[in-house]
Motif scaffolding. Structure first.
Motif, short mmCIF file in Angstrom:
data_model
loop_
_atom_site.label_atom_id
_atom_site.label_comp_id
_atom_site.label_asym_id
_atom_site.label_seq_id
_atom_site.Cartn_x
_atom_site.Cartn_y
_atom_site.Cartn_z
N ALA A 76 0.85 -1.19 0.00
CA ALA A 76 0.00 0.00 0.00
C ALA A 76 0.88 1.24 0.00
O ALA A 76 1.96 1.24 0.58
N PRO A 77 0.42 2.30 -0.63
CA PRO A 77 1.25 3.51 -0.70
C PRO A 77 1.37 4.19 0.65
O PRO A 77 0.48 4.12 1.48
N GLU A 78 2.49 4.86 0.84
CA GLU A 78 2.67 5.71 2.00
C GLU A 78 1.82 6.95 1.79
O GLU A 78 1.29 7.17 0.71
N PRO A 79 1.68 7.79 2.83
CA PRO A 79 0.98 9.05 2.56
C PRO A 79 1.64 9.73 1.36
O PRO A 79 2.84 9.64 1.18
N SER A 80 0.83 10.38 0.55
CA SER A 80 1.37 11.02 -0.64
C SER A 80 2.42 12.06 -0.31
O SER A 80 3.35 12.26 -1.08
N ALA A 81 2.27 12.72 0.83
CA ALA A 81 3.24 13.74 1.20
C ALA A 81 3.24 13.93 2.70
O ALA A 81 2.20 13.84 3.35
N VAL A 82 4.42 14.15 3.24
CA VAL A 82 4.60 14.55 4.63
C VAL A 82 5.36 15.86 4.56
O VAL A 82 6.44 15.93 3.99
N THR A 83 4.76 16.93 5.10
CA THR A 83 5.40 18.24 5.00
C THR A 83 5.45 18.92 6.36
O THR A 83 4.65 18.62 7.25
N GLY A 84 6.38 19.84 6.47
CA GLY A 84 6.46 20.70 7.63
C GLY A 84 6.81 20.01 8.93
O GLY A 84 6.45 20.51 10.00
N MET A 85 7.50 18.86 8.85
CA MET A 85 7.81 18.16 10.10
C MET A 85 8.81 18.98 10.90
O MET A 85 9.86 19.37 10.40
N SER A 86 8.46 19.23 12.15
CA SER A 86 9.34 19.93 13.06
C SER A 86 9.21 19.30 14.43
O SER A 86 8.21 18.66 14.75
N GLY A 87 10.26 19.47 15.22
CA GLY A 87 10.25 18.89 16.55
C GLY A 87 10.92 19.79 17.55
O GLY A 87 11.73 20.64 17.20
N VAL A 88 10.57 19.54 18.81
CA VAL A 88 11.18 20.29 19.90
C VAL A 88 11.33 19.36 21.11
O VAL A 88 10.46 18.52 21.36
N LEU A 89 12.44 19.50 21.79
CA LEU A 89 12.68 18.76 23.02
C LEU A 89 11.94 19.49 24.13
O LEU A 89 12.26 20.62 24.47
N LEU A 90 10.90 18.84 24.70
CA LEU A 90 10.10 19.46 25.75
C LEU A 90 10.78 19.33 27.11
O LEU A 90 10.66 20.20 27.97
N ALA A 91 11.43 18.21 27.31
CA ALA A 91 12.16 17.90 28.54
C ALA A 91 13.12 16.78 28.19
O ALA A 91 12.95 16.13 27.15
N PRO A 92 14.11 16.52 29.01
CA PRO A 92 15.00 15.40 28.68
C PRO A 92 14.19 14.12 28.47
O PRO A 92 13.35 13.75 29.30
N GLY A 93 14.36 13.51 27.31
CA GLY A 93 13.66 12.27 27.00
C GLY A 93 12.24 12.43 26.51
O GLY A 93 11.50 11.44 26.43
N LEU A 94 11.81 13.64 26.13
CA LEU A 94 10.46 13.86 25.63
C LEU A 94 10.47 14.85 24.48
O LEU A 94 10.85 16.01 24.66
N VAL A 95 10.08 14.38 23.29
CA VAL A 95 10.08 15.21 22.07
C VAL A 95 8.67 15.32 21.52
O VAL A 95 7.93 14.33 21.47
N HIS A 96 8.31 16.53 21.10
CA HIS A 96 7.04 16.76 20.40
C HIS A 96 7.34 16.99 18.93
O HIS A 96 8.18 17.81 18.59
N LEU A 97 6.65 16.24 18.06
CA LEU A 97 6.73 16.42 16.61
C LEU A 97 5.40 16.91 16.10
O LEU A 97 4.34 16.51 16.59
N ALA A 98 5.43 17.72 15.06
CA ALA A 98 4.22 18.18 14.37
C ALA A 98 4.50 18.21 12.88
O ALA A 98 5.61 18.57 12.47
N TYR A 99 3.51 17.79 12.08
CA TYR A 99 3.65 17.80 10.63
C TYR A 99 2.29 17.63 9.99
O TYR A 99 1.29 17.42 10.67
N THR A 100 2.26 17.71 8.68
CA THR A 100 1.04 17.51 7.91
C THR A 100 1.26 16.35 6.96
O THR A 100 2.32 16.23 6.35
N SER A 101 0.25 15.48 6.86
CA SER A 101 0.30 14.40 5.87
C SER A 101 -0.88 14.59 4.92
O SER A 101 -1.91 15.13 5.29
#
Length: 140
Positions: A67-92
């Protein structure tokens, strides 16, 4: 190691894990998905359904490897919220719609694992294609 090095390595590890989970070959393997999901994993899917680790494994293992992957993944960004915890955000985009996605990745002795994920539909996709894990038939 300074704080910016830690943040860069942590965000990179989370992004790599996120991209692996979007790969249909990985999604079709319960062992591969299990290795990437925290035991306390929770998801609020784009369908509006709530999943835990067990229920998402049933959905992802039903996905065809070809099956195909999402046609596009854009704008992926991340930030370390605390040691050992990362928040990612993006659009698919895929399955005829655009979805904003947000994930929390938590580091444990087993490595970086997705702790939480949410997909929020934002409108029709400009690209078309399919993203099988978000189809109504796959999100029981």
């Amino acid at each position: 190691m300074n704080a910016s090095d830690e943040e860069e390595r942590s965000v990179r590890a989370a992004v790599e894990g996120e991209l692996r989970l979007l790969d249909p070959g990985v999604r079709a393997s319960p062992d591969a998905v299990t290795a990437l999901l925290d035991p306390e994993f929770t998801e609020f899917g784009a369908s509006g359904r709530r999943y835990d680790r067990t229920s998402i494994l049933a959905v992802t293992s039903a996905v065809d490897e070809s099956a195909p992957e999402p046609s596009a993944v854009t704008g992926m960004s991340g930030v370390l919220l605390a040691p050992g915890l990362v928040h990612l955000a993006y659009t698919s985009e895929g399955n005829g719609r655009r979805v904003r996605r947000s994930s929390l990745w938590r580091r444990s002795d087993a490595g970086w694992r997705m702790y939480f994920h949410q997909g929020t539909p934002t409108g029709p996709s400009q690209l078309g294609g399919e993203y099988p894990a978000d189809t109504p038939r796959a999100a029981d």
